[in-house]
Scaffold this motif. Structure first.
Motif, PDB file in Angstrom:
ATOM      1  N   ALA A 184      65.715  -1.400 -23.745  1.00 15.01           N
ATOM      2  CA  ALA A 184      66.973  -1.779 -24.388  1.00 15.01           C
ATOM      3  C   ALA A 184      68.016  -0.720 -24.111  1.00 15.01           C
ATOM      4  O   ALA A 184      67.696   0.404 -23.684  1.00 15.01           O
ATOM      5  CB  ALA A 184      66.785  -1.957 -25.892  1.00 15.01           C
ATOM      6  N   VAL A 185      69.263  -1.085 -24.365  1.00 14.28           N
ATOM      7  CA  VAL A 185      70.380  -0.141 -24.312  1.00 14.28           C
ATOM      8  C   VAL A 185      71.057  -0.155 -25.671  1.00 14.28           C
ATOM      9  O   VAL A 185      71.291  -1.217 -26.258  1.00 14.28           O
ATOM     10  CB  VAL A 185      71.388  -0.518 -23.207  1.00 14.28           C
ATOM     11  CG1 VAL A 185      72.589   0.427 -23.223  1.00 14.28           C
ATOM     12  CG2 VAL A 185      70.721  -0.493 -21.831  1.00 14.28           C
ATOM     13  N   ILE A 186      71.362   1.028 -26.191  1.00 15.69           N
ATOM     14  CA  ILE A 186      72.034   1.156 -27.477  1.00 15.69           C
ATOM     15  C   ILE A 186      73.319   1.935 -27.292  1.00 15.69           C
ATOM     16  O   ILE A 186      73.566   2.525 -26.236  1.00 15.69           O
ATOM     17  CB  ILE A 186      71.127   1.832 -28.531  1.00 15.69           C
ATOM     18  CG1 ILE A 186      70.712   3.228 -28.050  1.00 15.69           C
ATOM     19  CG2 ILE A 186      69.909   0.964 -28.802  1.00 15.69           C
ATOM     20  CD1 ILE A 186      69.914   4.004 -29.085  1.00 15.69           C
ATOM     21  N   GLY A 187      74.166   1.939 -28.349  1.00 19.12           N
ATOM     22  CA  GLY A 187      75.453   2.623 -28.224  1.00 19.12           C
ATOM     23  C   GLY A 187      76.069   2.903 -29.574  1.00 19.12           C
ATOM     24  O   GLY A 187      75.362   3.182 -30.549  1.00 19.12           O
ATOM     25  N   GLN A 188      77.388   2.821 -29.635  1.00 19.42           N
ATOM     26  CA  GLN A 188      78.149   3.232 -30.805  1.00 19.42           C
ATOM     27  C   GLN A 188      77.616   2.619 -32.103  1.00 19.42           C
ATOM     28  O   GLN A 188      77.406   1.421 -32.198  1.00 19.42           O
ATOM     29  CB  GLN A 188      79.611   2.823 -30.629  1.00 19.42           C
ATOM     30  CG  GLN A 188      80.499   3.211 -31.805  1.00 19.42           C
ATOM     31  CD  GLN A 188      81.953   2.885 -31.543  1.00 19.42           C
ATOM     32  OE1 GLN A 188      82.483   3.200 -30.491  1.00 19.42           O
ATOM     33  NE2 GLN A 188      82.597   2.244 -32.500  1.00 19.42           N
ATOM     34  N   GLY A 189      77.388   3.502 -33.088  1.00 21.45           N
ATOM     35  CA  GLY A 189      76.921   3.056 -34.396  1.00 21.45           C
ATOM     36  C   GLY A 189      75.421   3.024 -34.561  1.00 21.45           C
ATOM     37  O   GLY A 189      74.922   2.841 -35.684  1.00 21.45           O
ATOM     38  N   ASP A 190      74.669   3.199 -33.474  1.00 27.57           N
ATOM     39  CA  ASP A 190      73.210   3.172 -33.584  1.00 27.57           C
ATOM     40  C   ASP A 190      72.681   4.505 -34.114  1.00 27.57           C
ATOM     41  O   ASP A 190      73.266   5.566 -33.875  1.00 27.57           O
ATOM     42  CB  ASP A 190      72.573   2.851 -32.229  1.00 27.57           C
ATOM     43  CG  ASP A 190      72.579   1.366 -31.928  1.00 27.57           C
ATOM     44  OD1 ASP A 190      71.972   0.608 -32.699  1.00 27.57           O
ATOM     45  OD2 ASP A 190      73.211   0.950 -30.934  1.00 27.57           O
ATOM     46  N   LEU A 191      71.565   4.429 -34.802  1.00 25.33           N
ATOM     47  CA  LEU A 191      70.931   5.598 -35.422  1.00 25.33           C
ATOM     48  C   LEU A 191      69.728   6.044 -34.608  1.00 25.33           C
ATOM     49  O   LEU A 191      68.875   5.226 -34.254  1.00 25.33           O
ATOM     50  CB  LEU A 191      70.493   5.249 -36.842  1.00 25.33           C
ATOM     51  CG  LEU A 191      69.690   6.309 -37.588  1.00 25.33           C
ATOM     52  CD1 LEU A 191      70.579   7.503 -37.921  1.00 25.33           C
ATOM     53  CD2 LEU A 191      69.092   5.718 -38.867  1.00 25.33           C
ATOM     54  N   LEU A 192      69.645   7.334 -34.337  1.00 21.25           N
ATOM     55  CA  LEU A 192      68.500   7.923 -33.644  1.00 21.25           C
ATOM     56  C   LEU A 192      67.706   8.778 -34.626  1.00 21.25           C
ATOM     57  O   LEU A 192      68.279   9.446 -35.481  1.00 21.25           O
ATOM     58  CB  LEU A 192      68.971   8.801 -32.477  1.00 21.25           C
ATOM     59  CG  LEU A 192      69.889   8.148 -31.443  1.00 21.25           C
ATOM     60  CD1 LEU A 192      70.279   9.154 -30.366  1.00 21.25           C
ATOM     61  CD2 LEU A 192      69.235   6.928 -30.827  1.00 21.25           C
ATOM     62  N   GLY A 193      66.384   8.757 -34.464  1.00 23.22           N
ATOM     63  CA  GLY A 193      65.531   9.590 -35.297  1.00 23.22           C
ATOM     64  C   GLY A 193      65.144   8.973 -36.621  1.00 23.22           C
ATOM     65  O   GLY A 193      64.833   9.700 -37.574  1.00 23.22           O
ATOM     66  N   ARG A 194      65.146   7.629 -36.711  1.00 24.19           N
ATOM     67  CA  ARG A 194      64.802   6.983 -37.981  1.00 24.19           C
ATOM     68  C   ARG A 194      63.430   7.420 -38.491  1.00 24.19           C
ATOM     69  O   ARG A 194      63.214   7.492 -39.699  1.00 24.19           O
ATOM     70  CB  ARG A 194      64.814   5.458 -37.822  1.00 24.19           C
ATOM     71  CG  ARG A 194      66.188   4.842 -37.779  1.00 24.19           C
ATOM     72  CD  ARG A 194      66.115   3.323 -37.766  1.00 24.19           C
ATOM     73  NE  ARG A 194      65.253   2.822 -36.709  1.00 24.19           N
ATOM     74  CZ  ARG A 194      65.629   2.683 -35.447  1.00 24.19           C
ATOM     75  NH1 ARG A 194      66.862   3.013 -35.093  1.00 24.19           N
ATOM     76  NH2 ARG A 194      64.810   2.232 -34.530  1.00 24.19           N
ATOM     77  N   SER A 195      62.523   7.708 -37.579  1.00 26.16           N
ATOM     78  CA  SER A 195      61.170   8.099 -38.011  1.00 26.16           C
ATOM     79  C   SER A 195      61.172   9.414 -38.793  1.00 26.16           C
ATOM     80  O   SER A 195      60.271   9.670 -39.587  1.00 26.16           O
ATOM     81  CB  SER A 195      60.256   8.228 -36.792  1.00 26.16           C
ATOM     82  OG  SER A 195      60.783   9.173 -35.866  1.00 26.16           O
TER      83      SER A 195
END
Length: 218
Positions: free
Chosen positions: A67-78
């Motif tokens: 997938a590709v993600i961008g503006q507004g996405d959250l990294l490190g939810r774990s």
């Protein structure tokens, strides 16, 4: 200055008078590995701008973009639940993020409400993104797959000219060869569906691409 789509604004509004936890803005170079599968994240990050590839390493040890993600996405939810990263994330373009401690998220999440920073809302967004990209490889033809992928990429970038991953990355995401992507891209250019505006930016005829993505040949 932290962009409005970082949770710092919600923190100020919902927890007035509290000391602001450390929130930092960072710029990340293209191809930098932002997150590594299996490692423990110590902070959370919101994407302010740019594109990133989500990569998954299978049982055979091969890493595949999904997938590709961008503006507004959250990294490190774990990190919020003390678990290791389920996937890797790599910058496809120059990326700007804001980084903040897990404690900030926990405080906002405990307040509930309709602000966009609850873990539940961000988790639903992540699941939807993965489902949309997974669906692309099941579409019957490459034109439909590529048009759908370009639609998703345009939605991540609220501007007239958008940045795209390399054709090699698009080929991996759509489970086809790079030559096939290049051939279909040239056809799209001939029909005026995509126009190169700059070395890294293109203009997309989003309405025409939407018709192709929906299965219309016109």
């Amino acid at each position: 200055m932290i962009a409005p789509h970082c949770p710092v604004q919600a923190y100020r509004q919902r927890l007035p008078g509290r000391e602001l936890p450390l929130v930092s803005a960072r710029s990340i170079a293209r191809m930098f590995r932002v997150q590594q599968q299996g490692e423990q994240a110590s902070t959370l990050r919101i994407v302010k701008s740019g594109l990133l590839a989500v990569l998954l390493r299978g049982p055979e040890g091969r890493e595949q973009p999904i997938a590709v993600i961008g503006q507004g996405d959250l990294l490190g939810r774990s990190a919020a639940s003390g678990q290791s990263n389920l996937m890797s994330v790599q910058a496809l373009t120059p990326v700007a993020i804001c980084e903040f401690p897990v404690s900030l998220w926990h405080e906002l999440d405990a307040l509930g409400g309709q602000h966009p920073w609850t873990m539940g809302r961000q988790s639903r967004r992540a699941v939807q993104t993965l489902a949309e990209w997974s669906h692309l490889v099941r579409l019957p033809g490459l034109e439909q797959r590529l048009a759908s992928a370009l639609q998703l990429l345009a939605e991540l970038q609220p501007r007239e000219a958008v940045q795209l991953p390399s054709q090699g990355m698009l080929a991996e995401l759509l489970c086809v060869t790079r030559e096939s992507i290049n051939r279909t891209w040239r056809e799209f250019e001939t029909r005026g569906l995509v126009q190169r505006r700059h070395r890294h930016f293109v203009h997309l005829d989003v309405q025409a691409l939407a018709r192709i993505a929906a299965g219309s040949s016109s």
